[in-house]
Each structure stands twice: as structure tokens, then as C-alpha cells.
Design a protein around this motif. Structure first.
Motif, PDB file in Angstrom:
ATOM      1  N   ARG A 199       0.844  -1.186   0.000  1.00  0.00           N
ATOM      2  CA  ARG A 199       0.000   0.000   0.000  1.00  0.00           C
ATOM      3  C   ARG A 199       0.885   1.244   0.000  1.00  0.00           C
ATOM      4  O   ARG A 199       1.926   1.263   0.639  1.00  0.00           O
ATOM      5  CB  ARG A 199      -0.881   0.037   1.243  1.00  0.00           C
TER       6      ARG A 199
ATOM      7  N   ILE B 269       1.217   5.317   0.931  1.00  0.00           N
ATOM      8  CA  ILE B 269       0.651   6.277   1.877  1.00  0.00           C
ATOM      9  C   ILE B 269       1.572   7.492   1.924  1.00  0.00           C
ATOM     10  O   ILE B 269       2.772   7.372   1.699  1.00  0.00           O
ATOM     11  CB  ILE B 269       0.483   5.622   3.279  1.00  0.00           C
TER      12      ILE B 269
ATOM     13  N   ARG C 279       5.721  10.324   0.010  1.00  0.00           N
ATOM     14  CA  ARG C 279       5.088   9.040  -0.284  1.00  0.00           C
ATOM     15  C   ARG C 279       6.005   7.912   0.149  1.00  0.00           C
ATOM     16  O   ARG C 279       7.216   7.980  -0.020  1.00  0.00           O
ATOM     17  CB  ARG C 279       4.811   8.889  -1.785  1.00  0.00           C
TER      18      ARG C 279
ATOM     19  N   TRP D 174      -3.970  -4.184   8.460  1.00  0.00           N
ATOM     20  CA  TRP D 174      -4.457  -2.944   7.862  1.00  0.00           C
ATOM     21  C   TRP D 174      -5.858  -2.612   8.376  1.00  0.00           C
ATOM     22  O   TRP D 174      -6.156  -1.465   8.719  1.00  0.00           O
ATOM     23  CB  TRP D 174      -4.449  -3.067   6.340  1.00  0.00           C
TER      24      TRP D 174
ATOM     25  N   ALA E 211      -2.892   8.179   7.794  1.00  0.00           N
ATOM     26  CA  ALA E 211      -1.584   8.809   7.580  1.00  0.00           C
ATOM     27  C   ALA E 211      -1.052   9.414   8.877  1.00  0.00           C
ATOM     28  O   ALA E 211       0.142   9.311   9.180  1.00  0.00           O
ATOM     29  CB  ALA E 211      -1.684   9.873   6.491  1.00  0.00           C
TER      30      ALA E 211
END
Length: 71
Positions: free
Chosen positions: A5, A7, A13, A23, A38
Motif C-alpha cells: 500500500r 501512503i 510518499r 491494515w 496517515a
């Protein structure tokens, strides 16, 4: 299943590879704290040992949260 993933934390990033179960729990923890994913990952990132893996730090955080609720 481990899923990669992407983020953005503190303006940059990054990607993490983490199992769906971790998750999902991370989302629940963030929601319970009224934080964004985040934001929570940024907190985890800032508290990990230098050179340690962010994905592992997230797993350990989720595990610690689960164990603390059992006590």
C-alpha cells in the motif's frame, strides 16, 4: 495476504507491505482515535528505531494495542 500500500506521511510518499488483517485493525484504531491513517502511521514512524522496517513497526503497534486491550 500481504498487500503493498502507498501512503503519504509528513509530505512524502512511502509504501508498506502489510497483511489485510493488520491494515483493517490499523484503520479501526485510527478511527477510534479520530485520526487519519496517515497521521497514525506518522506517529508510528516517528517512534520506531532508526533503520527498522515501517511495516514491522505497524504490525508491532497493532499487536501492542490488541494486547493492551486484553489486560
Amino acid at each position: 495476504m500481504i498487500v503493498k500500500r502507498s501512503i503519504t506521511i509528513r509530505g512524502h510518499r512511502t509504501s508498506i507491505s502489510i497483511e489485510d488483517a493488520f491494515w483493517t485493525r490499523l484503520h479501526a484504531i485510527a478511527e477510534a482515535r479520530a485520526q487519519s491513517i496517515a497521521g497514525l502511521v506518522a506517529v508510528i514512524d516517528s517512534g520506531r528505531e532508526p533503520g527498522s522496517n515501517l511495516s514491522s513497526a505497524i504490525r508491532l503497534f497493532v499487536l501492542d494495542e490488541a494486547l493492551s486491550r486484553r489486560s
